[in-house]
Design a protein around this motif. Sequence first.
Motif, PDB file in Angstrom:
ATOM      1  N   LYS A 108       0.823  -1.208   0.000  1.00  0.00           N
ATOM      2  CA  LYS A 108       0.000   0.000   0.000  1.00  0.00           C
ATOM      3  C   LYS A 108       0.854   1.253   0.000  1.00  0.00           C
ATOM      4  CE  LYS A 108      -4.076  -1.994   2.270  1.00  0.00           C
ATOM      5  NZ  LYS A 108      -4.922  -1.995   3.494  1.00  0.00           N
ATOM      6  N   VAL A 151       2.316   1.938  -3.506  1.00  0.00           N
ATOM      7  CA  VAL A 151       1.268   2.436  -4.396  1.00  0.00           C
ATOM      8  C   VAL A 151       0.959   3.897  -4.078  1.00  0.00           C
ATOM      9  CG1 VAL A 151      -1.175   2.226  -5.002  1.00  0.00           C
ATOM     10  CG2 VAL A 151       0.249   0.178  -4.847  1.00  0.00           C
ATOM     11  N   PHE A 181       2.682   4.704 -10.440  1.00  0.00           N
ATOM     12  CA  PHE A 181       1.328   4.753  -9.914  1.00  0.00           C
ATOM     13  C   PHE A 181       0.831   6.194  -9.898  1.00  0.00           C
ATOM     14  CE2 PHE A 181       3.195   0.919  -8.095  1.00  0.00           C
ATOM     15  CZ  PHE A 181       2.206  -0.018  -8.347  1.00  0.00           C
ATOM     16  N   ARG A 216      -4.568   4.704  -4.410  1.00  0.00           N
ATOM     17  CA  ARG A 216      -4.900   3.778  -3.336  1.00  0.00           C
ATOM     18  C   ARG A 216      -5.206   2.422  -3.957  1.00  0.00           C
ATOM     19  NH1 ARG A 216      -2.889   7.301  -1.220  1.00  0.00           N
ATOM     20  NH2 ARG A 216      -3.546   8.564   0.570  1.00  0.00           N
ATOM     21  N   ALA A 217      -4.983   1.380  -3.200  1.00  0.00           N
ATOM     22  CA  ALA A 217      -5.204   0.042  -3.735  1.00  0.00           C
ATOM     23  C   ALA A 217      -5.796  -0.851  -2.658  1.00  0.00           C
ATOM     24  CB  ALA A 217      -3.895  -0.543  -4.249  1.00  0.00           C
ATOM     25  N   ASP A 218      -6.601  -1.804  -3.092  1.00  0.00           N
ATOM     26  CA  ASP A 218      -7.025  -2.888  -2.211  1.00  0.00           C
ATOM     27  C   ASP A 218      -5.960  -3.971  -2.299  1.00  0.00           C
ATOM     28  OD1 ASP A 218      -9.439  -1.687  -1.465  1.00  0.00           O
ATOM     29  OD2 ASP A 218     -10.448  -2.429  -3.256  1.00  0.00           O
ATOM     30  N   VAL A 219      -5.395  -4.341  -1.158  1.00  0.00           N
ATOM     31  CA  VAL A 219      -4.277  -5.280  -1.140  1.00  0.00           C
ATOM     32  C   VAL A 219      -4.619  -6.443  -0.222  1.00  0.00           C
ATOM     33  CG1 VAL A 219      -1.815  -5.590  -0.672  1.00  0.00           C
ATOM     34  CG2 VAL A 219      -2.652  -3.401  -1.544  1.00  0.00           C
ATOM     35  N   VAL A 267      -2.734  -6.908  -5.627  1.00  0.00           N
ATOM     36  CA  VAL A 267      -2.875  -5.453  -5.602  1.00  0.00           C
ATOM     37  C   VAL A 267      -3.902  -5.072  -6.654  1.00  0.00           C
ATOM     38  CG1 VAL A 267      -1.711  -3.236  -5.884  1.00  0.00           C
ATOM     39  CG2 VAL A 267      -0.479  -5.179  -4.875  1.00  0.00           C
ATOM     40  N   GLU A 268      -5.023  -4.505  -6.209  1.00  0.00           N
ATOM     41  CA  GLU A 268      -6.098  -4.150  -7.129  1.00  0.00           C
ATOM     42  C   GLU A 268      -6.261  -2.638  -7.135  1.00  0.00           C
ATOM     43  OE1 GLU A 268     -10.635  -5.525  -8.304  1.00  0.00           O
ATOM     44  OE2 GLU A 268      -9.527  -6.530  -6.696  1.00  0.00           O
ATOM     45  N   LEU A 269      -6.023  -2.044  -8.311  1.00  0.00           N
ATOM     46  CA  LEU A 269      -6.102  -0.600  -8.486  1.00  0.00           C
ATOM     47  C   LEU A 269      -7.423  -0.217  -9.128  1.00  0.00           C
ATOM     48  CD1 LEU A 269      -2.586   0.342  -9.904  1.00  0.00           C
ATOM     49  CD2 LEU A 269      -3.459   0.883  -7.633  1.00  0.00           C
ATOM     50  N   LEU A 301      -1.121  -8.085 -10.056  1.00  0.00           N
ATOM     51  CA  LEU A 301      -1.545  -6.697 -10.225  1.00  0.00           C
ATOM     52  C   LEU A 301      -2.798  -6.671 -11.086  1.00  0.00           C
ATOM     53  CD1 LEU A 301      -1.146  -3.616 -10.005  1.00  0.00           C
ATOM     54  CD2 LEU A 301       0.358  -3.774 -12.018  1.00  0.00           C
ATOM     55  N   ALA A 320      -5.442  -4.065 -12.716  1.00  0.00           N
ATOM     56  CA  ALA A 320      -5.633  -2.649 -13.030  1.00  0.00           C
ATOM     57  C   ALA A 320      -6.328  -2.531 -14.382  1.00  0.00           C
ATOM     58  CB  ALA A 320      -4.298  -1.911 -13.067  1.00  0.00           C
TER      59      ALA A 320
END
Length: 631
Positions: free
Chosen positions: A219, A222, A237, A242-245, A254-256, A288, A290
């Motif tokens: 996090k 990112v 980035f 912000r990302a859900d990790v 890591v979801e952007l 990853l 995105a």
Amino acid sequence: MRRVPNRAGAAAGALAVLIAGGCATVPSAGPIAQSDRGGDSPAASDSYVRMLPAGPQPGVSEDGLVQGFLKDMASFEDNHAAARRFLLPDRRSSWSPDDSALVYESMDTVSLDVEPGTDENTATVRMRTPEAAVIDPDGHYVAGDGGDLIDVSFRLERDGEGEWRIADLPDRLVLARADVERVYRPLNMYFFNRDRRTLVPDPVFIPVTSDDVATRLAKKVVAGPTRWLSPAVDSAFPEQARADVAFDGGRVTVELGGRTPSAEDREAMEAQLGWTLKQLPEVQEVVLRAGGEESRVPEDEEESLQGATEEWASVDPSGVGGGGLKAYFVREGRLWSMEGEQDGGRPEVAAVPGAPGQGGEALGGYAVSLDEQHFAAVDGENDRVVLADAGDGSFRPVLDGEGFSALSWDSYGNLWAVEQLGPEPADDGGEDGADEDGDAEDSEDAEESGGDEESGGGGSEGEESPSTRVWMLRGGTDPVEVEVPGLTDRAVSQLRLSRDGTRAAVITEDGGAGGRLWVGRVSADEDGGVRLGGFMGLARDVGEVVDAAWRGADQLAVLGTQRDGAVRGYLVPLDGGTAPSSVGPLSGARTIAAAPELPLLAGADDDQLWLTADRVSWQRATEGSDPVFPG
């Protein structure tokens, strides 16, 4: 007010085989960390020791409650559940400390003053102690210089049972140094230099607790670099992303959100995440997501992140391409090179072709470009910088001035030069050489460069101080004066650019304090201006600093002189909080040269070059002085 006394208790083959006789040996002070932590570090949580908090005791006094709170604040379990027991019930849920901390030496240095309230049910406890360090919210560690105090107050009230509890307090942790060493670990985030040619480490201190370190670190990378390094680097980035990790079974996902990144940005994101999370042995792969697309790091499903993948070798933080670097040195006024044999034989030592190896004119302060195609030097009068390309028959002047004291090349092919001018009246209108226009970066420069007498900033009113200019010559020939808040009134004896071009190590001669080591960051504006600022003091405990060189992207090799006159080598991490590692004494050492995965070289006042491959013993290499690696 009544004062309550404190009652708290407790190289690679080439040069590594050089042996030419003569040896100075000393046991090392302990294990020495390699540059760039990727893949080398033990699991961050392996050595984490969980404490058993005592909690508030019945009938505890006002100062005793605060002492107990300070001790239990070092327990990070369950979001500081132990420390929250010292608070009034309605304050427990609203207290929200982050990862930042004010750091003091130990409870023995703490003064607690109790001021009773207007009735017997309220009181204020004021805590004061010298500031040992600060950990910023972004994880950046800034060591204290002994001049600042931690000064915080705790407002107390009695609860329904008549026990003292904390009603109001700072939303920041206050920790002893030993607790920081127990709970926090230095790790690197990775970002890019300006042309995205090289990754740059950004050291941070992160709590190692029952919470997942891998998700916390992902996090952070990112979200972007620390405030200190941000002006010097670039991230793939988006700003303030912000990302859900999630972490599960060795995989970090890591979801952007937001827009779909370009192929170039996605590849760069993968490199940043790969190098950053590779430090944690428990992480085997990164996924990853995105823009509706998913990619795996490393790409080959048969490989592990901890394996010998070459996916990001082109952006290796060392800033050095394959094949290593030659070493260069001076012998009888001529520049020579030293190149080792891979079969373990003696290295080749030869005069550099062209003007640098011809001699004949008094030159010094050589610097060799990273591609080893350009050679810069200072003439015998120290008032001109001269340049020769590989194979040139003569040097040509590229910069005139009063007195040049240091040269260095960066990864963009720019030559840096320090010009030391004659004394001029000190300006007593500002502090520590910082600018007065009041912008955010100038304020940070003033704060981080010290602002105290020890740091050498500004003399007393009426005194004269040296005036320093720093020049950057684009392509080695086109000079631009660099803005250097915090350096203009200091004598600078050495300046060396990191091989990625984002930071500079600087040695200042601060009067009776001797040589001091600083690291500043390099930033550029849209109009082509260049700035070197945000200076942080390093290696305060190695004595008077004689010379320094970049060992790796996150580590310096330093020569320090102790009070007894002994000169010793050190490896100094850039994280600011890890103690330097001793390399061993070398009598008469004056200069040091270093490069990733190569032996350290030192030049001594006996006109001999010495090297150490094991950082325990120095061995005589050859005749010569002033060794340098390209950069």
